[in-house]
Scaffold this motif. Sequence first.
Motif, PDB file in Angstrom:
ATOM      1  N   LEU A  62      56.506  21.105 -18.449  1.00 39.81           N
ATOM      2  CA  LEU A  62      56.799  19.677 -18.316  1.00 39.81           C
ATOM      3  C   LEU A  62      56.924  19.271 -16.857  1.00 39.81           C
ATOM      4  CD1 LEU A  62      59.322  19.207 -21.254  1.00 39.81           C
ATOM      5  CD2 LEU A  62      56.996  18.309 -21.085  1.00 39.81           C
ATOM      6  N   ARG A  63      57.544  20.114 -16.056  1.00 42.40           N
ATOM      7  CA  ARG A  63      57.660  19.807 -14.625  1.00 42.40           C
ATOM      8  C   ARG A  63      56.285  19.733 -13.969  1.00 42.40           C
ATOM      9  NH1 ARG A  63      62.846  23.541 -13.292  1.00 42.40           N
ATOM     10  NH2 ARG A  63      64.408  21.967 -13.791  1.00 42.40           N
ATOM     11  N   GLU A  64      55.388  20.638 -14.336  1.00 47.16           N
ATOM     12  CA  GLU A  64      54.043  20.636 -13.767  1.00 47.16           C
ATOM     13  C   GLU A  64      53.280  19.389 -14.203  1.00 47.16           C
ATOM     14  OE1 GLU A  64      50.596  21.549 -11.716  1.00 47.16           O
ATOM     15  OE2 GLU A  64      52.665  22.189 -11.435  1.00 47.16           O
ATOM     16  N   LEU A  65      53.394  19.001 -15.473  1.00 48.56           N
ATOM     17  CA  LEU A  65      52.744  17.783 -15.940  1.00 48.56           C
ATOM     18  C   LEU A  65      53.280  16.556 -15.202  1.00 48.56           C
ATOM     19  CD1 LEU A  65      52.568  18.366 -19.797  1.00 48.56           C
ATOM     20  CD2 LEU A  65      50.654  18.183 -18.220  1.00 48.56           C
ATOM     21  N   ARG A  66      54.575  16.510 -15.016  1.00 46.90           N
ATOM     22  CA  ARG A  66      55.172  15.382 -14.299  1.00 46.90           C
ATOM     23  C   ARG A  66      54.670  15.341 -12.854  1.00 46.90           C
ATOM     24  NH1 ARG A  66      61.260  14.361 -12.380  1.00 46.90           N
ATOM     25  NH2 ARG A  66      61.004  12.192 -11.849  1.00 46.90           N
ATOM     26  N   ARG A  67      54.590  16.514 -12.212  1.00 48.56           N
ATOM     27  CA  ARG A  67      54.109  16.572 -10.834  1.00 48.56           C
ATOM     28  C   ARG A  67      52.671  16.060 -10.763  1.00 48.56           C
ATOM     29  NH1 ARG A  67      50.799  18.852  -7.844  1.00 48.56           N
ATOM     30  NH2 ARG A  67      50.055  20.275  -9.420  1.00 48.56           N
ATOM     31  N   GLN A  68      51.849  16.480 -11.720  1.00 45.19           N
ATOM     32  CA  GLN A  68      50.454  16.045 -11.728  1.00 45.19           C
ATOM     33  C   GLN A  68      50.333  14.540 -11.935  1.00 45.19           C
ATOM     34  OE1 GLN A  68      48.539  18.380 -14.735  1.00 45.19           O
ATOM     35  NE2 GLN A  68      48.570  20.257 -13.535  1.00 45.19           N
ATOM     36  N   MET A  69      51.148  13.997 -12.852  1.00 49.37           N
ATOM     37  CA  MET A  69      51.051  12.562 -13.143  1.00 49.37           C
ATOM     38  C   MET A  69      51.583  11.711 -11.996  1.00 49.37           C
ATOM     39  SD  MET A  69      51.874  12.174 -17.208  1.00 49.37           S
ATOM     40  CE  MET A  69      53.593  12.492 -16.997  1.00 49.37           C
ATOM     41  N   THR A  70      52.578  12.193 -11.300  1.00 51.55           N
ATOM     42  CA  THR A  70      53.185  11.367 -10.258  1.00 51.55           C
ATOM     43  C   THR A  70      52.575  11.599  -8.883  1.00 51.55           C
ATOM     44  OG1 THR A  70      54.940  13.003  -9.944  1.00 51.55           O
ATOM     45  CG2 THR A  70      55.390  11.186 -11.461  1.00 51.55           C
TER      46      THR A  70
END
Length: 120
Positions: A62-70
């Motif tokens: 989830l942290r990696e997905l958030r980093r990618q989206m932001t």
Amino acid sequence: MSTGLGPFYASSSLGGNRRRTSTRRTTRSRTVAPSAAQLDRARRQAERAQQEAERDGAIAQLRELRRQMTSVHLESFPTAHPPHVHRVREVEFQRAAVDADRLGGSPSERGGSRRPAGDT
């Protein structure tokens, strides 16, 4: 009688008043199987560790997905340019028109377009 206090033991004989105490070590090793409660505790602990590892893995995803989206707006992209279209010479249009007339159709019917004379 055994005290269970490690390698020391005390004993007395039933027949007399004589009492003997010894401090010699026993060389015999005892193998003790774990109790059912110990096994159950170890199993629950292993299950908790497995659940925590799975949870930590999901959190990392989830942290990696958030980093990618932001952070997608931080990527640099090449500058966009309009496409370069080569101009076709008038002679080629005229040939296409002649070929189309010979085949029985106009260039527009065949997917092309006819340019007016004098337009370059």
